[in-house]
Scaffold this motif. Structure first.
Motif, PDB file in Angstrom:
ATOM      1  N   SER A 262       0.855  -1.193  -0.054  1.00 19.73           N
ATOM      2  CA  SER A 262       0.062  -0.108  -0.068  1.00 19.73           C
ATOM      3  C   SER A 262       0.970   1.323  -0.068  1.00 19.73           C
ATOM      4  N   ASP A 263       1.811   1.138   0.965  1.00 20.70           N
ATOM      5  CA  ASP A 263       2.827   2.284   0.680  1.00 20.70           C
ATOM      6  C   ASP A 263       3.558   2.753  -0.539  1.00 20.70           C
ATOM      7  N   ALA A 264       3.812   1.531  -1.146  1.00 15.70           N
ATOM      8  CA  ALA A 264       4.389   1.662  -2.465  1.00 15.70           C
ATOM      9  C   ALA A 264       3.445   2.274  -3.632  1.00 15.70           C
ATOM     10  N   VAL A 265       2.190   1.457  -3.610  1.00 15.86           N
ATOM     11  CA  VAL A 265       1.171   2.174  -4.338  1.00 15.86           C
ATOM     12  C   VAL A 265       0.926   3.727  -4.038  1.00 15.86           C
ATOM     13  N   THR A 266       0.746   4.128  -2.804  1.00 11.82           N
ATOM     14  CA  THR A 266       0.486   5.401  -2.308  1.00 11.82           C
ATOM     15  C   THR A 266       1.628   6.412  -3.004  1.00 11.82           C
ATOM     16  N   SER A 267       2.485   5.922  -2.703  1.00  8.85           N
ATOM     17  CA  SER A 267       3.883   6.711  -3.421  1.00  8.85           C
ATOM     18  C   SER A 267       3.820   7.197  -5.015  1.00  8.85           C
ATOM     19  N   VAL A 268       2.950   6.552  -5.762  1.00 10.00           N
ATOM     20  CA  VAL A 268       2.674   6.784  -7.063  1.00 10.00           C
ATOM     21  C   VAL A 268       2.129   8.096  -7.042  1.00 10.00           C
ATOM     22  N   ILE A 269       1.115   8.572  -6.243  1.00  6.05           N
ATOM     23  CA  ILE A 269       0.453  10.007  -6.200  1.00  6.05           C
ATOM     24  C   ILE A 269       1.527  11.064  -5.519  1.00  6.05           C
ATOM     25  N   GLY A 270       2.220  10.214  -4.226  1.00  2.50           N
ATOM     26  CA  GLY A 270       3.243  11.186  -3.666  1.00  2.50           C
ATOM     27  C   GLY A 270       4.360  11.514  -4.513  1.00  2.50           C
ATOM     28  N   ASN A 271       4.675  10.875  -5.426  1.00  2.00           N
ATOM     29  CA  ASN A 271       5.891  11.131  -6.330  1.00  2.00           C
ATOM     30  C   ASN A 271       5.399  12.139  -7.517  1.00  2.00           C
ATOM     31  N   LEU A 272       4.239  12.222  -7.939  1.00  2.00           N
ATOM     32  CA  LEU A 272       3.531  12.707  -9.024  1.00  2.00           C
ATOM     33  C   LEU A 272       4.098  14.159  -8.975  1.00  2.00           C
ATOM     34  N   LYS A 273       4.756  14.835 -10.076  1.00  2.00           N
ATOM     35  CA  LYS A 273       5.035  16.332 -10.116  1.00  2.00           C
ATOM     36  C   LYS A 273       3.930  17.217 -10.877  1.00  2.00           C
ATOM     37  N   VAL A 274       3.293  16.407 -11.581  1.00  2.00           N
ATOM     38  CA  VAL A 274       1.942  17.102 -12.292  1.00  2.00           C
ATOM     39  C   VAL A 274       0.776  16.961 -11.509  1.00  2.00           C
TER      40      VAL A 274
END
Length: 479
Positions: free
Chosen positions: A392-404
């Motif tokens: 879940s942390d990894a999936v969540t970090s997809v949003i956390g790492n978005l620059k757009v």
């Protein structure tokens, strides 16, 4: 154990009608006299799925809680995300929460009622969490908590309690909760659909079903408020009160009797689903939210849908989403890489790069975890939960790492949506705008968040019809 079997949903229409307008008037007076702050400790962010214009805080520091106590609203939510915590973690967290709530109450001079809001399909750290709240609150206040009110009714999600048996609506049938996939949950499984027997099962016999207090639908529909209040007055030693309900009017009638019992000095903690929070908080109905309210004008970027939940309903909704009348780009997040050293980190980088490029070009992306469950070589419940949280942390970090900045975000699944809100979007306080579809809440993020003042759709794993996720996406992508 009581024998249970599915029954026709037609039974929901068979109960005596009540003058709800009159009940509403009586309830408004009762709530006005309650004069206590309703503090809802929510074990995942879907608990706000019935309310609107209410604050939800993502930490329980004393200063934060004081802010909640000082609000004009009689109710506020604290997101604990404890369904994603181990036993040790939730134990420490609940002891600290109880202490901090007491400190905030003392600082503001306002008394409070605690609601331990959890899953309408009975998953979660039970009976641990309410027991911890009881023990700590008694220690701090010097007052005995007389009882615990079990209230898993949640109409919007099709969860009904009839003759003390809790049901999940599936099509035209009501299936006893103990016969559903939810009861087989690896971390929080159970076998009893009868709520009293569920309490006995989960407490390992410390509380016996035959000793519990039961509030029937007949008593509620006959408006036997005095009788119900008398039953509540007799509850002691943290006895369990099982409330039957098939519609909001049942929750409202019970709330009137509850207010009467409290006014006479009784102390209770709730373990409930989302419906009673709306009733006790005096929250008014609000129309479903529209695209105009939810999508920022002038943002030409695409949106993002993040799907983490693995329950059957989510998978069916995901398949239906592929029939969306607007074009979507699907990106698989390979959750099985949790078994590789550094695998999840690498997967995040790959998925983020793809998603960013598409969103910048105005495409809406659906990032979904592999539908096959990752099988670990262990039966240790905490280790299974920890692996689930790592994914879940990894999936969540997809949003956390978005620059757009996407033009909308939907997160599907309780742990996923909680982590997106707190870890990826870094929300400290959000306002619940309302619902995009019944039982599907939308937060307006705070100024402090990664994307300030942005609607964020929290879509529970086990709520809605097969078509509901597709319909929500179509609302947000519509002309």
């Amino acid at each position: 154990m009581t024998e249970v079997k599915p029954i026709s949903a037609d039974i929901l229409r068979s109960y005596k009608a009540v003058d709800e307008k009159k009940v509403d008037e009586t309830l408004a007076k009762a709530l006005a006299g309650l004069n206590k702050k309703i503090v809802v400790l929510d074990d995942d962010p879907t608990g706000v799925q019935t309310v609107n214009n209410v604050s939800v805080f993502t930490n329980w520091e004393v200063e934060t809680l004081i802010e909640g106590f000082n609000e004009e609203n009689s109710i506020f939510f604290v997101l604990t995300n404890s369904r994603g915590l181990t036993v040790a973690q939730t134990t420490a967290a609940h002891r600290q929460m109880a202490k901090n709530i007491y400190e905030a109450s003392k600082a503001t001079g306002k008394d409070y009622i605690l609601i331990s809001r959890s899953d309408s399909t009975l998953r979660g750290h039970y009976p641990l969490e309410p027991m911890l709240l009881k023990e700590e609150t008694e220690k701090l206040t010097g007052r005995k908590i007389d009882g615990e009110i079990m209230f898993p009714f949640f109409k919007e999600g099709g969860r009904f309690t009839i003759n003390n048996i809790h049901y999940v609506k599936e099509g035209d049938m009501l299936t006893p909760a103990g016969l559903t996939e939810f009861a087989k949950d690896k971390s929080f499984g159970y076998s009893s659909s009868h709520i009293g027997e569920y309490c006995e099962e989960k407490s390992k016999g410390a509380f016996k079903a035959e000793d519990m207090t039961y509030i029937s639908l007949e008593e509620l529909r006959d408006l036997e408020i005095e009788k119900i209040a008398e039953k509540l007055a007799a509850v002691k030693d943290f006895g369990k009160v099982i409330v039957n309900a098939v519609d909001y009017v049942d929750a409202k009638v019970f709330a009137i009797a509850f207010c009467k019992a409290v006014s006479e000095g009784k102390q209770f903690i709730f373990r409930s689903a989302a419906a009673i929070t709306k009733v006790l908080g005096g929250v008014k109905d609000k129309a479903l939210l529209t695209k105009e309210e939810l999508v920022e004008k002038g943002n030409a970027n695409g949106g993002i849908v993040l799907i983490g939940s693995h329950v059957k309903k989510t998978t069916a909704q995901f398949e239906e989403l592929k029939k969306c009348r607007f074009p979507l780009e699907f990106i698989e997040f390979r959750a099985g890489r949790v078994l590789e050293e550094g695998g999840l980190k690498d997967e995040v980088e790959t998925v983020v790069a793809k998603a960013e490029e598409l969103i910048k070009n105005g495409k809406t992306v659906v990032v979904f975890t592999s539908r096959d469950l990752v099988k670990l070589d262990t039966d240790d419940k905490d280790k299974i939960l920890e692996a689930s949280v790592a994914i879940s942390d990894a999936v969540t970090s997809v949003i956390g790492n978005l620059k757009v900045k996407p033009n909308f975000i939907i997160a599907k699944g309780g742990i996923t949506s909680s982590d997106v809100g707190t870890k990826a979007l870094r929300v400290r306080r959000a306002t619940v705008m309302g619902q995009i579809k019944p039982g599907i809440p939308v937060w307006m993020t705070g100024e402090e968040s990664k994307f300030p003042n942005m609607p964020y759709v929290i879509f529970p794993g086990n709520v809605g019809e097969v078509t509901t996720l597709r319909e929500a996406v179509e609302i947000l992508m519509g002309e």
